[in-house]
Design a protein around this motif. Structure first.
Motif, mmCIF file in Angstrom:
data_model
loop_
_atom_site.group_PDB
_atom_site.id
_atom_site.type_symbol
_atom_site.label_atom_id
_atom_site.label_comp_id
_atom_site.label_asym_id
_atom_site.label_seq_id
_atom_site.Cartn_x
_atom_site.Cartn_y
_atom_site.Cartn_z
ATOM 1 N N GLY A 82 47.556 33.632 77.433
ATOM 2 C CA GLY A 82 47.468 33.014 78.757
ATOM 3 C C GLY A 82 47.786 31.539 78.701
ATOM 4 N N GLY A 83 47.740 30.905 79.878
ATOM 5 C CA GLY A 83 48.166 29.519 80.002
ATOM 6 C C GLY A 83 47.099 28.495 79.703
ATOM 7 N N ASN A 84 45.870 28.962 79.389
ATOM 8 C CA ASN A 84 44.800 27.989 79.173
ATOM 9 C C ASN A 84 44.894 27.275 77.828
ATOM 10 O OD1 ASN A 84 43.647 28.626 81.645
ATOM 11 N ND2 ASN A 84 42.377 30.256 80.790
ATOM 12 N N ASN A 85 45.736 27.767 76.924
ATOM 13 C CA ASN A 85 45.805 27.190 75.589
ATOM 14 C C ASN A 85 47.228 26.766 75.232
ATOM 15 O OD1 ASN A 85 42.965 27.939 74.885
ATOM 16 N ND2 ASN A 85 43.799 29.991 75.188
ATOM 17 N N ARG A 86 47.947 26.247 76.193
ATOM 18 C CA ARG A 86 49.347 25.902 75.962
ATOM 19 C C ARG A 86 49.496 24.823 74.888
ATOM 20 N NH1 ARG A 86 53.254 27.554 79.253
ATOM 21 N NH2 ARG A 86 54.467 25.643 78.927
ATOM 22 N N ASP A 87 48.541 23.906 74.807
ATOM 23 C CA ASP A 87 48.645 22.856 73.791
ATOM 24 C C ASP A 87 48.690 23.444 72.395
ATOM 25 O OD1 ASP A 87 48.603 20.856 75.661
ATOM 26 O OD2 ASP A 87 46.452 20.461 75.491
ATOM 27 N N GLN A 88 47.990 24.558 72.182
ATOM 28 C CA GLN A 88 47.916 25.170 70.858
ATOM 29 C C GLN A 88 48.823 26.376 70.708
ATOM 30 O OE1 GLN A 88 43.920 25.932 69.584
ATOM 31 N NE2 GLN A 88 44.495 27.093 67.771
ATOM 32 N N VAL B 211 35.906 11.834 75.343
ATOM 33 C CA VAL B 211 36.698 11.248 74.259
ATOM 34 C C VAL B 211 37.973 10.660 74.861
ATOM 35 C CG1 VAL B 211 37.934 11.702 72.108
ATOM 36 C CG2 VAL B 211 35.803 12.922 72.602
ATOM 37 N N PRO B 212 38.179 9.363 74.734
ATOM 38 C CA PRO B 212 39.384 8.761 75.312
ATOM 39 C C PRO B 212 40.645 9.251 74.611
ATOM 40 C CG PRO B 212 38.211 7.162 73.964
ATOM 41 C CD PRO B 212 37.329 8.373 74.056
ATOM 42 N N GLU B 213 41.751 9.225 75.335
ATOM 43 C CA GLU B 213 43.009 9.714 74.764
ATOM 44 C C GLU B 213 43.434 8.906 73.548
ATOM 45 O OE1 GLU B 213 46.297 10.672 77.118
ATOM 46 O OE2 GLU B 213 45.202 11.999 78.469
ATOM 47 N N SER B 214 43.074 7.634 73.500
ATOM 48 C CA SER B 214 43.457 6.806 72.354
ATOM 49 C C SER B 214 42.880 7.351 71.051
ATOM 50 C CB SER B 214 42.992 5.365 72.568
ATOM 51 O OG SER B 214 41.578 5.314 72.723
ATOM 52 N N PRO C 73 44.429 20.849 67.977
ATOM 53 C CA PRO C 73 45.540 20.831 68.930
ATOM 54 C C PRO C 73 45.179 21.028 70.399
ATOM 55 C CG PRO C 73 45.484 22.922 67.784
ATOM 56 C CD PRO C 73 44.405 22.093 67.183
ATOM 57 N N SER C 74 44.135 20.379 70.859
ATOM 58 C CA SER C 74 43.776 20.472 72.274
ATOM 59 C C SER C 74 42.770 19.382 72.610
ATOM 60 C CB SER C 74 43.181 21.855 72.584
ATOM 61 O OG SER C 74 42.505 21.848 73.832
ATOM 62 N N MET C 75 43.067 18.605 73.650
ATOM 63 C CA MET C 75 42.108 17.597 74.091
ATOM 64 C C MET C 75 40.825 18.264 74.577
ATOM 65 S SD MET C 75 43.039 14.452 73.603
ATOM 66 C CE MET C 75 41.902 13.599 74.717
ATOM 67 N N GLY C 76 40.948 19.470 75.133
ATOM 68 C CA GLY C 76 39.753 20.196 75.553
ATOM 69 C C GLY C 76 38.861 20.532 74.367
ATOM 70 N N HIS D 65 35.100 19.051 73.622
ATOM 71 C CA HIS D 65 33.995 20.005 73.472
ATOM 72 C C HIS D 65 33.280 19.805 72.142
ATOM 73 C CE1 HIS D 65 31.767 23.798 73.444
ATOM 74 N NE2 HIS D 65 32.267 24.013 72.235
ATOM 75 N N GLU D 66 34.041 19.660 71.068
ATOM 76 C CA GLU D 66 33.423 19.499 69.749
ATOM 77 C C GLU D 66 32.640 18.199 69.651
ATOM 78 O OE1 GLU D 66 33.280 21.763 67.135
ATOM 79 O OE2 GLU D 66 33.927 23.025 68.803
ATOM 80 N N TRP D 67 33.127 17.145 70.280
ATOM 81 C CA TRP D 67 32.367 15.894 70.267
ATOM 82 C C TRP D 67 31.035 16.062 70.989
ATOM 83 C CZ3 TRP D 67 30.860 11.605 68.322
ATOM 84 C CH2 TRP D 67 30.109 10.713 69.087
ATOM 85 N N ARG D 68 31.069 16.653 72.176
ATOM 86 C CA ARG D 68 29.842 16.766 72.979
ATOM 87 C C ARG D 68 28.821 17.695 72.315
ATOM 88 N NH1 ARG D 68 33.859 16.349 76.857
ATOM 89 N NH2 ARG D 68 34.177 18.606 76.978
#
Length: 243
Positions: free
Chosen positions: A76-82, A116-119, A129-132, A136-139
């Motif tokens: 599906g489209g929810n994981n396009r980054d990966q 988590v900032p993009e920087s 491979p995903s900002m999401g 999530h892992e940080w929180r």
């Protein structure tokens, strides 16, 4: 004759002095003072940089996910980054999890921002491979490390780089069938100091899902019987090929 005796004695004296000066052995010269040895020591080599030291937990679990399995189980489209067709990720960081000897903390109160900032996040996309996923892992886990975001993600990368992928994964050009025990043995052989009670190979739907490796706060391999019990119990599993 006596009147010349004084002059003759004086002349002989002068001649003797001249001869001594002219023909004096070189070894009798007065030595120059020896140069004093310098008391200054060479600069000390800088001590190795210490890893950021987390607090409030006992050790880490580094979870490395096999991306082709994740993408095959989560279409599906929810994981396009990966999982986009142009991506070819293999082992990626699922997370670096602070752990107790029994159980683990999660979603801890922290003075650091929740977002988590993009920087920071963009610099991790080659291994997470995903900002999401990064957020999530940080929180859930990073906030329990006692570290700020920069240090937490820095030590996550260091932990990832410490682990060598075994042949079954580094040469995964086609689907492979293997027992979890054999895959674990390959990890042990590829990573000196890693012990059987310090690793778990997990599976989902008959496929290799991820490997969980226990590390000290200094990122040395260590045992963790509770985590080891997460190991896959199936006789054989498949490793989906990396694109």
């Amino acid at each position: 004759m006596s009147r010349y005796a004084g002059f003759i004695a004086l002349a002989l004296l002068a001649l003797a002095a001249f001869a001594y000066t002219a023909f004096k052995p070189s070894g009798t010269s007065t030595p120059s003072p020896a140069p004093q040895e310098s008391t200054m020591l060479p600069p000390a080599a800088p001590s190795p940089a210490r890893l950021p030291q987390g607090t409030g937990f006992d050790f880490y679990v580094l979870a490395l996910s096999w991306s082709p399995t994740f993408c095959s189980l989560n279409p599906g489209g929810n994981n396009r980054d990966q999982c986009h067709a142009s991506k070819d990720y293999g082992l990626v960081v699922h997370g670096l999890w602070p752990q107790f000897e029994r159980g683990y903390p999660e979603s801890c109160a922290s003075d650091a921002p929740q977002r988590v900032p993009e920087s920071i996040g963009r610099a991790m996309l080659d291994i997470m491979p995903s900002m999401g996923l990064i957020g999530h892992e940080w929180r859930k886990h990073g906030t329990c490390s006692g570290l700020g975001q920069v240090d937490y993600f820095s030590i996550t990368r260091t932990a990832y780089e410490k682990v060598n992928a075994p042949p079954a994964l580094s040469n995964a050009g086609q689907e492979t069938r293997i027992s979890p025990e054999a895959l674990e043995k390959q990890f042990l052989d590829a990573n000196r100091g890693l012990e059987p009670l310090g690793i778990a190979v997990t599976c989902e739907d008959g496929k290799f899902e991820e490997v969980q490796i226990c590390m000290t706060k200094d990122l040395e391999f260590r045992t963790c019987p509770e985590v080891d019990r997460n190991s896959c119990r199936q006789r054989n599993i498949t490793i989906p090929p990396q694109r």
